[in-house]
Scaffold this motif. Sequence first.
Motif, mmCIF file in Angstrom:
data_model
loop_
_atom_site.group_PDB
_atom_site.id
_atom_site.type_symbol
_atom_site.label_atom_id
_atom_site.label_comp_id
_atom_site.label_asym_id
_atom_site.label_seq_id
_atom_site.Cartn_x
_atom_site.Cartn_y
_atom_site.Cartn_z
ATOM 1 N N ARG A 46 0.839 -1.185 0.000
ATOM 2 C CA ARG A 46 0.000 0.000 0.000
ATOM 3 C C ARG A 46 0.882 1.245 0.000
ATOM 4 N N SER A 47 0.482 2.275 -0.726
ATOM 5 C CA SER A 47 1.228 3.524 -0.717
ATOM 6 C C SER A 47 1.101 4.179 0.650
ATOM 7 N N PRO A 48 2.070 5.035 1.024
ATOM 8 C CA PRO A 48 1.967 5.734 2.315
ATOM 9 C C PRO A 48 0.678 6.543 2.460
ATOM 10 N N VAL A 49 0.257 7.215 1.400
ATOM 11 C CA VAL A 49 -0.982 7.989 1.460
ATOM 12 C C VAL A 49 -2.185 7.057 1.604
ATOM 13 N N GLY A 50 -2.194 5.963 0.864
ATOM 14 C CA GLY A 50 -3.281 4.998 0.978
ATOM 15 C C GLY A 50 -3.373 4.400 2.371
ATOM 16 N N SER A 51 -2.211 4.123 2.966
ATOM 17 C CA SER A 51 -2.199 3.553 4.320
ATOM 18 C C SER A 51 -2.784 4.523 5.338
ATOM 19 N N LEU A 52 -2.427 5.805 5.233
ATOM 20 C CA LEU A 52 -2.962 6.799 6.163
ATOM 21 C C LEU A 52 -4.471 6.941 5.985
ATOM 22 N N ALA A 53 -4.927 6.935 4.753
ATOM 23 C CA ALA A 53 -6.368 7.019 4.502
ATOM 24 C C ALA A 53 -7.092 5.808 5.092
ATOM 25 N N ASP A 54 -6.504 4.636 4.943
ATOM 26 C CA ASP A 54 -7.105 3.419 5.517
ATOM 27 C C ASP A 54 -7.269 3.554 7.033
ATOM 28 N N GLU A 55 -6.256 4.101 7.692
ATOM 29 C CA GLU A 55 -6.296 4.255 9.150
ATOM 30 C C GLU A 55 -7.468 5.123 9.594
ATOM 31 N N HIS A 56 -7.868 6.056 8.738
ATOM 32 C CA HIS A 56 -8.944 6.994 9.093
ATOM 33 C C HIS A 56 -10.267 6.637 8.418
ATOM 34 N N GLY A 57 -10.329 5.458 7.796
ATOM 35 C CA GLY A 57 -11.565 5.030 7.178
ATOM 36 C C GLY A 57 -11.977 5.855 5.981
ATOM 37 N N ILE A 58 -11.000 6.402 5.271
ATOM 38 C CA ILE A 58 -11.272 7.243 4.102
ATOM 39 C C ILE A 58 -11.151 6.402 2.833
ATOM 40 N N GLU A 59 -12.093 6.562 1.924
ATOM 41 C CA GLU A 59 -12.083 5.810 0.676
ATOM 42 C C GLU A 59 -10.826 6.138 -0.131
ATOM 43 N N VAL A 60 -10.206 5.103 -0.690
ATOM 44 C CA VAL A 60 -9.001 5.268 -1.502
ATOM 45 C C VAL A 60 -9.306 4.849 -2.932
ATOM 46 N N LEU A 61 -9.080 5.758 -3.863
ATOM 47 C CA LEU A 61 -9.299 5.511 -5.287
ATOM 48 C C LEU A 61 -7.943 5.305 -5.948
ATOM 49 N N THR A 62 -7.789 4.192 -6.679
ATOM 50 C CA THR A 62 -6.493 3.892 -7.305
ATOM 51 C C THR A 62 -6.674 3.507 -8.774
ATOM 52 N N PRO A 63 -7.207 4.400 -9.598
ATOM 53 C CA PRO A 63 -7.373 4.063 -11.021
ATOM 54 C C PRO A 63 -6.023 3.931 -11.716
ATOM 55 N N GLU A 64 -5.971 3.103 -12.744
ATOM 56 C CA GLU A 64 -4.749 3.012 -13.547
ATOM 57 C C GLU A 64 -4.429 4.365 -14.167
ATOM 58 N N ARG A 65 -5.476 5.064 -14.619
ATOM 59 C CA ARG A 65 -5.336 6.406 -15.176
ATOM 60 C C ARG A 65 -6.469 7.268 -14.632
#
Length: 310
Positions: A46-65
């Motif tokens: 997981r990216s550092p930003v994605g990990s922090l968002a996960d900790e706070h229950g924030i939706e993470v969007l990871t489109p290829e583009r």
Amino acid sequence: MRVVFAGTPEVAVPSLKLLIDSPRHDVVAVLARPDARAGRGRKVKRSPVGSLADEHGIEVLTPERPSDPEFLDRLRELAPDICPVVAYGGLLGQKALDIPRHGWVNLHFSLLPAWRGAAPVQAAIRAGDEITGASVFQIVRELDAGPVYGVMTETIRPDDTAGSLLDRLSVSGAELLLRTLDGIEAGVLRAEPQPADGVSYAPKVTVEDAKIDFTAPAVAVERMIRAMTPDPGAWAEFRGERLKIAPVQIVDQPDPALPPGELRVERKRVLVGTATAALSLGEVQAQGRKRMSATDWARGARIEAGERLS
């Protein structure tokens, strides 16, 4: 304001933390680059930003583009007022740019219009700049050319590497980004066009760009090594293999003088020649080995007179 934050690496984390903690803004989602494989096991990380968002229950969007229709539909559903960007790493198309009411704003680690592009911190150190900083600007289609909301400055220290300087800028820049969003929400901040003069570019740094040229002056070599530390890491070839080289110190030429690239092992230091002065090596990393002091490496390698780095 409703915020969709775009960022991926560790340098973006301070900005996201401040926005999450801000009572004036609601981070409704995070946009990050797709999770990548890393490490010896090549496990998906997981990216550092994605990990922090996960900790706070924030939706993470990871489109290829970020031009993917599914992502654009979800962004419209989220209806953000503004989308701040810190080192996201993806190219935003006009359809995405048009969705937020206040557009997309980017925290860029230079004093625009200087050092537009992907590697402004590395470029500033390599060029010998004494002052750099960060800018928050409105994203437009042209690379880093949008009008600027605000800037902050930072002194480049003589021993700064790209890593140490970026660490400081990520923290002070996060505060600038938060103040900018506060000002936009309050309607008291207006972006000003960038000057037409003073434009320079800092393209992405590759591993090949990090190869050391010892025929350059010692000052240029020393700056280049600091600019490439920690990533991608400055390197030279020794006995046909890559040797990574951490920051070095400029010293007087020994007698007799060392030709560019030639090594000389002394009791307490290892020297290498350049076009002007000599450099004292600090830590090095041979291929497949851990980092170690240059003196320990030299003892193990049993360097002979006349051997050189190329």
